[in-house]
Design a protein around this motif. Sequence first.
Motif, PDB file in Angstrom:
ATOM      1  N   TRP A  62     -49.656  38.236 -55.035  1.00 56.60           N
ATOM      2  CA  TRP A  62     -48.825  38.319 -56.249  1.00 56.60           C
ATOM      3  C   TRP A  62     -48.336  39.743 -56.463  1.00 56.60           C
ATOM      4  CZ3 TRP A  62     -49.300  41.061 -60.777  1.00 56.60           C
ATOM      5  CH2 TRP A  62     -48.423  40.699 -61.815  1.00 56.60           C
ATOM      6  N   VAL A  63     -49.244  40.741 -56.274  1.00 61.11           N
ATOM      7  CA  VAL A  63     -48.839  42.142 -56.417  1.00 61.11           C
ATOM      8  C   VAL A  63     -47.747  42.486 -55.409  1.00 61.11           C
ATOM      9  CG1 VAL A  63     -49.627  44.545 -56.177  1.00 61.11           C
ATOM     10  CG2 VAL A  63     -51.044  42.864 -57.391  1.00 61.11           C
ATOM     11  N   GLY A  64     -47.950  42.035 -54.169  1.00 58.15           N
ATOM     12  CA  GLY A  64     -46.936  42.307 -53.151  1.00 58.15           C
ATOM     13  C   GLY A  64     -45.594  41.694 -53.500  1.00 58.15           C
ATOM     14  N   SER A  65     -45.647  40.483 -54.066  1.00 51.86           N
ATOM     15  CA  SER A  65     -44.375  39.822 -54.426  1.00 51.86           C
ATOM     16  C   SER A  65     -43.668  40.555 -55.559  1.00 51.86           C
ATOM     17  CB  SER A  65     -44.636  38.369 -54.827  1.00 51.86           C
ATOM     18  OG  SER A  65     -45.357  38.303 -56.053  1.00 51.86           O
ATOM     19  N   ARG A  66     -44.466  41.169 -56.461  1.00 51.50           N
ATOM     20  CA  ARG A  66     -43.840  41.931 -57.551  1.00 51.50           C
ATOM     21  C   ARG A  66     -43.154  43.195 -57.030  1.00 51.50           C
ATOM     22  NH1 ARG A  66     -45.038  37.872 -59.215  1.00 51.50           N
ATOM     23  NH2 ARG A  66     -42.830  37.714 -58.824  1.00 51.50           N
ATOM     24  N   LEU A  67     -43.670  43.745 -55.937  1.00 48.40           N
ATOM     25  CA  LEU A  67     -43.067  44.948 -55.360  1.00 48.40           C
ATOM     26  C   LEU A  67     -41.791  44.653 -54.582  1.00 48.40           C
ATOM     27  CD1 LEU A  67     -46.298  46.789 -54.093  1.00 48.40           C
ATOM     28  CD2 LEU A  67     -45.011  47.212 -56.204  1.00 48.40           C
ATOM     29  N   GLY A 119     -33.082  51.428 -55.430  1.00 44.47           N
ATOM     30  CA  GLY A 119     -33.560  52.526 -56.274  1.00 44.47           C
ATOM     31  C   GLY A 119     -35.049  52.437 -56.543  1.00 44.47           C
ATOM     32  N   PHE A 120     -35.534  51.228 -56.762  1.00 40.41           N
ATOM     33  CA  PHE A 120     -36.972  51.026 -56.995  1.00 40.41           C
ATOM     34  C   PHE A 120     -37.788  51.404 -55.770  1.00 40.41           C
ATOM     35  CE2 PHE A 120     -40.709  48.178 -57.023  1.00 40.41           C
ATOM     36  CZ  PHE A 120     -41.333  48.684 -58.152  1.00 40.41           C
ATOM     37  N   TYR A 121     -37.255  51.064 -54.603  1.00 39.81           N
ATOM     38  CA  TYR A 121     -37.950  51.416 -53.346  1.00 39.81           C
ATOM     39  C   TYR A 121     -38.003  52.930 -53.154  1.00 39.81           C
ATOM     40  CZ  TYR A 121     -37.414  46.469 -52.123  1.00 39.81           C
ATOM     41  OH  TYR A 121     -37.453  45.116 -52.106  1.00 39.81           O
TER      42      TYR A 121
END
Length: 659
Positions: free
Chosen positions: A629-634, A640-642
């Motif tokens: 789930w954490v990975g999917s949120r990233l 820009g977020f990356y």
Amino acid sequence: MPGSLLDALWLVPALPLAGFVLNGALALTRPGAKRAVSLIGVGVLLLAFAAAAGAVVAFARLPGGEPVVQRYWEWLPVGDLQVHFALQLDRLSAVMILVVTGVGALIHLFSVGYMHDDPGYARYFAYLNLFVFFMLMLVLGASFPVMFVGWEGVGLCSYLLIGFWFNEQINADAGKKAFIVNRIGDVGFLVAMFLLFRATGSLDFGDVFSRAAGTFPPGGALITAITLFLFLGCTGKSAQIPLYTWLPDAMQGPTPVSALIHAATMVTAGVYLVARCGVLFALAPVASAVVAGVGALTALFAATIALKQWDIKRVLAYSTISQLGYMFLGVGTGAHAAGIFHLATHSFFKALLFLGAGSVIHAMHHAYHATHAHDDAQDMRNMGGLRHQLPWTASLMWIATLAISGLPPLAGFFSKDEILSAAFAQGAVRPIWYAFWAMGIAAALLTAFYMTRLMLYTFHGANRTGEGARAHLHEAPWVMTGPLVALGGLTLAGGALNVSPLFGGGTWLHRWLEPVTAAADRLQPAVELSRATEWALVLGAVAVAALGIVGALRLLKPEALVPARLAPPETGLGRVLWKKWYVDELYDAVLVRPVMWLSREVLWKVVDARLVDGLLVNGSAVASRALGWVGSRLQTGEVGFYVVLFVIGVLAVLGAAVR
């Protein structure tokens, strides 16, 4: 010719094994082929007895009495451990294979009539043949590992045969109890083997026994530990304190199975092991005293329980436990020939008693079936007066009763007298043996009493089966009565195997076993008694047996008994004996229930369900889902977020490097 017969020694165990394979195949393909099953099941035992007799005769013609070892293949070539699959015929194993195949063949023949109407007839004979095969492997094995194969095999077969009618829970539980209790003793046997191999570098009987005196200091801690572990195995197989509780429950199996277990096979294994390892026990006086003491105590303790049992087979079961105690008293005292002598004579009269009980139960079952009655066919309170309907069975069982009580000139008198005399003689060296002898005498008194009680309540007094059932009572067919007659003859004449010089005999069995027992006898020499003392001991033992019989005849009133359903409950000491001194209840409270609680409440519900399933299995699944789930949120898809995450990572790395 002698060489060819000895070369064919492998046939003795191979024939019952072939019977198991053939009858096992018939049980799966043609379970109704009872004639073929009978021919195979009984035939292989008769042929095995003939092969055993031929091998023993050929062996007896060889000079010196040295053991003959037949090696067939390398079995365990593991480093320093080199074990061949090998059979050994010496004078001790010769006695055992004749007893196992001879008495076993008679029990198989009796089974043809007793089990004829059972739907599992073919399966029964397959298991019975397998039982004899494993017992023969046990007594013919030339090493501890080969012997252990037979040792474990008879344990397996006891489970299969005691629980033969496994559709009833009580029968299945009895089979499991026998199997589990024996595993406790078997651990002792395994530990003893490990210690023996470490000390002597071998597990072959010849190597171990020849190196024993030079390897183990007399009375040393190591040899004492080894022999005590071996005896732990014996207490399981031969039902001695504290591991005797499985044997009375073994009565849930078919009666011929009880006869085979009690007379010729499984329970004699422990006595055979101590006799076989006589050199080791002679080097361990403490262990020998434990063997003799446990045997004497078991003989007395089991005899007290037999006084108040009502099930005819349970009386005989506790009788077996008691008589095995006598055998251990003999071999623990160093009188190995006397112990084996009692093993042989006991196989005759105990097989007769159990098969006689089977004849009674067979008649009772048929009578109750004909009248649709539901009373217990094994409860002596439901019998009485059966000597009129079963005269052959009553007469032959009286012979066995007098023999087990120790009255001359029957077989049990000679063998039991030798054990008691040897124990008394040993008291001059170690006074504790006087206590063992006294316990043996007390057990003899109780044996005569409870066996006479069994006979009175079963065959004498008023008939309590009921009017309808009484008309259907009859003697068993000759396929069942014939083996009783043969065993009756052996019970009458079996004492001739080892008649003492006191009675003008030549102690033939003692001289026959000398090549096997000589090494132990040199380390533990017997104490000689004066002729006057021997006569006093003999007359005293006979007087005790007569007192037990006369006491039962005078004190017991068969005519006062009522059928079991009308009998008042036991009270006082009678109830304590009927409940077997509450030993099973004690074991249940102290051992079984705590282990079950630990298994269910801690190991299952806490360790398995919460820790393993909950924390490890389910917890790892939850953690994996959380990380996913954490990975999917990233993974937003916004460049820009990356870039922000990349800058934060670089700063974190630089900060760590600067520090």
